[in-house]
Motif scaffolding. Structure first.
Motif, mmCIF file in Angstrom:
data_model
loop_
_atom_site.group_PDB
_atom_site.id
_atom_site.type_symbol
_atom_site.label_atom_id
_atom_site.label_comp_id
_atom_site.label_asym_id
_atom_site.label_seq_id
_atom_site.Cartn_x
_atom_site.Cartn_y
_atom_site.Cartn_z
ATOM 1 N N GLY A 55 0.787 -1.219 0.000
ATOM 2 C CA GLY A 55 0.000 0.000 0.000
ATOM 3 C C GLY A 55 0.818 1.267 0.000
ATOM 4 O O GLY A 55 2.053 1.249 0.061
ATOM 5 N N LYS B 222 0.607 5.807 0.988
ATOM 6 C CA LYS B 222 -0.039 7.022 1.500
ATOM 7 C C LYS B 222 0.791 8.182 0.984
ATOM 8 O O LYS B 222 1.399 8.940 1.732
ATOM 9 C CB LYS B 222 -0.091 6.998 3.028
ATOM 10 C CG LYS B 222 -1.005 8.067 3.632
ATOM 11 C CD LYS B 222 -2.471 7.785 3.361
ATOM 12 C CE LYS B 222 -3.356 8.826 4.043
ATOM 13 N NZ LYS B 222 -4.781 8.631 3.702
ATOM 14 N N CYS C 92 -2.944 2.297 -5.485
ATOM 15 C CA CYS C 92 -1.957 2.328 -4.404
ATOM 16 C C CYS C 92 -0.969 3.479 -4.572
ATOM 17 O O CYS C 92 -0.437 4.007 -3.584
ATOM 18 C CB CYS C 92 -1.220 1.002 -4.318
ATOM 19 S SG CYS C 92 -0.391 0.514 -5.848
ATOM 20 N N GLU D 174 -3.817 4.123 4.752
ATOM 21 C CA GLU D 174 -4.318 4.085 3.384
ATOM 22 C C GLU D 174 -5.828 3.857 3.377
ATOM 23 O O GLU D 174 -6.313 2.851 3.889
ATOM 24 C CB GLU D 174 -3.622 2.969 2.605
ATOM 25 C CG GLU D 174 -4.025 2.912 1.142
ATOM 26 C CD GLU D 174 -3.293 1.825 0.387
ATOM 27 O OE1 GLU D 174 -2.815 2.099 -0.726
ATOM 28 O OE2 GLU D 174 -3.194 0.704 0.911
ATOM 29 N N TYR E 109 4.487 4.353 5.248
ATOM 30 C CA TYR E 109 4.569 3.958 3.844
ATOM 31 C C TYR E 109 5.687 4.689 3.105
ATOM 32 O O TYR E 109 6.160 5.729 3.539
ATOM 33 C CB TYR E 109 3.246 4.247 3.140
ATOM 34 C CG TYR E 109 2.086 3.444 3.662
ATOM 35 C CD1 TYR E 109 1.949 2.096 3.338
ATOM 36 C CD2 TYR E 109 1.117 4.019 4.478
ATOM 37 C CE1 TYR E 109 0.882 1.343 3.806
ATOM 38 C CE2 TYR E 109 0.040 3.273 4.953
ATOM 39 C CZ TYR E 109 -0.065 1.939 4.614
ATOM 40 O OH TYR E 109 -1.122 1.196 5.081
ATOM 41 N N SER F 9 5.629 -0.249 2.371
ATOM 42 C CA SER F 9 5.072 -0.277 1.020
ATOM 43 C C SER F 9 5.657 -1.369 0.146
ATOM 44 O O SER F 9 5.299 -1.463 -1.034
ATOM 45 C CB SER F 9 5.269 1.086 0.335
ATOM 46 O OG SER F 9 4.400 2.048 0.873
#
Length: 487
Positions: free
Chosen positions: A258, A260, A289, A386, A412, A458
């Protein structure tokens, strides 16, 4: 062959697994619904340990002959595979739109062509790996990319066809055989992909598809003792479970997870271009993503830029993804919709203020308004986790040090975006933000030769170009003493 065929958007799709060159049905089924209108699309064969065992065995059986072909021998098969995807672009696009709610025009013009390119590009790239030599004073080092074996590929629902071929392309080009576990919320284009591979002459067992629920089918595959690689795209929490399975057998794992990501707009930016790109973060209903969901704007242009973003966002039409005028479609599933709503309601309770949006749209069960939150402190959940929906946050900064700290203030590190017309400033900020990919004055451009992956939570590893083959190959060095064969 299976008689379990359904018609989706006028296209015939098998609901069964593809194992060893044959369709295989399971007694257990799971229901598949369209996020567009909630209509029931199909009951899909739900695999488990027996199907996982059969698929891995088929892949293992097919591996020696496929590996022995070498890159040149595999090239015609993979080229024909890519051609087959292109030939069925409209069908694949229509099915994917019904299955996951993504925009039909985007699937026709961007997603399906990229899926074909994923296969073709890596087939060509594999040809460049032969003959890699490192000359040393005493020896000549011949670097070989040997096929690793059987690869398990687990793919997500937000772009199932494109992200599956992103894995299948280099894995097959490297000489591996594969077992694909498609997403249970959007499995249909992976089933069509298996048909296309078969029609292209890909030998039985080289590409297998096992459908099912992640906790059952996925678990059986990643814990299988006879696999050699695992590639996963999805959530960080699921990756931790897969990572434990991979660690128990020391199976190499690649994980793209994921994000952010920060979207930084400096006062010296092209504000019109930046505003249009911010509005574009709502694409695929925010289920991307890589999206730059944390908008960070230099304080001196904050009011001016907000109005430009407001205007740009007003053109992001929410509606049926089959309509060419739609820019934002539905969320994938009622479970995911509830998750997004939960984030939004908690953000409001935490004091964040929606500048627009913030509610379910009145056009369907899974449609959520494009949303922008202000008055968002760095520590709020909405700033840290996220959402994976059409929800952005707005923050301002007064110095480059401040924005770098803001950008790095999450667990992330997948991507970042920055708009500035000052090259030195842009490169300095980009180099200091933790991210696997950082775009400057652009967004969502991914060259297949470039490395792709994430930092921190991530992801693990890099793919693309040589990096894909580093993962999907066992790299061997044959060091030959100079003049040892003289005479």
């Amino acid at each position: 062959m299976s008689t379990n065929i359904v018609k989706v958007a006028g296209v015939e799709v098998s609901t069964d697994h593809w194992i060893g060159g044959k369709r295989v049905a399971s007694k257990e089924k799971f229901a598949n619904f369209s996020p567009i209108d909630g209509s029931h699309l199909a009951d899909i064969s739900a695999g488990g340990k027996s199907e996982a065992d059969a698929a891995v065995a088929a892949a293992r059986k097919a591996f020696p002959a496929w590996a022995a072909l070498g890159p040149k021998g595999r090239l015609p098969y993979l080229k024909k595979f890519a051609e087959g995807i292109r030939a069925r672009a409209n069908e694949l696009a229509a099915v994917e739109t019904m299955d996951n709610g993504s925009l039909l025009m985007g699937n026709i013009h961007r997603v399906v062509p990229r899926a074909a390119q994923n296969i073709e590009f890596f087939a060509d790239w594999a040809l460049t790996l032969d003959g890699h030599v490192i000359d040393s004073p005493e020896v000549v080092n011949h670097v070989k990319y040997d096929p690793a074996g059987v690869a398990v590929l687990i793919t997500p629902w937000n772009a199932p066809l494109m992200l599956t071929t992103w894995k299948v392309g280099p894995a097959l080009a490297a000489g591996n055989t594969v077992v694909v576990k498609p997403p249970e919320w959007a499995p249909l284009t992976c089933s069509l992909m298996a048909d296309i591979a078969h029609e292209a002459g890909i030998p039985a067992g080289v590409l297998n598809v096992v459908q099912g629920i992640g906790e059952v089918a996925g678990d059986a595959l990643v814990n299988h003792p006879d696999i050699d690689r695992i590639s996963f795209t999805g959530s960080t929490d699921t990756a931790k479970i897969i990572g434990r399975a991979a660690a128990s057998s020391i199976t190499p794992l690649s994980a793209e997870l994921g994000g952010k990501s920060p979207f930084i707009v400096c006062a010296d930016a092209d504000l019109e271009a930046a505003a249009q790109t911010v509005a574009g973060q709502y694409m695929n209903a925010g289920q991307v993503c890589l999206a730059g969901t944390r908008i960070m704007v230099e304080k001196k242009i904050e009011e001016e830029f907000l109005e430009k973003v407001r205007t740009a966002a007003s053109h992001m039409v929410l509606g049926d993804p089959r309509d060419k005028n739609t820019r934002v479609g539905p969320l994938i599933h009622k479970e995911h919709f509830a998750r997004v709503v939960g984030f939004v309601e908690r953000a409001k309770a935490d004091g964040a203020v929606p500048l627009w949006g913030g509610s379910q749209a009145n056009i369907g069960e899974l449609y959520f308004e494009p949303t922008l939150f202000a008055q968002v402190s760095p520590g709020l959940e909405i700033s840290q986790k996220e959402v994976f929906g059409p929800v952005l946050t707005w923050q301002s900064f007064t110095s480059d040090d401040e924005v770098v700290a803001l950008a790095n203030n999450t667990r992330y590190g997948l991507a970042g975006t920055l708009f500035s017309q000052n090259e030195k400033r842009a490169m300095d900020i980009a180099s200091r933000v933790t991210a696997g990919t950082f775009w400057v004055n652009c967004f969502f451009i991914r060259d297949l030769a470039a490395p792709f992956g994430g930092a921190k939570d991530s992801g693990l590893g890099r793919e693309g170009g040589n990096w894909s083959f580093d993962f999907y190959s066992d790299i061997k060095n044959i060091a030959v003493r100079k003049d040892s064969f003289a005479g």
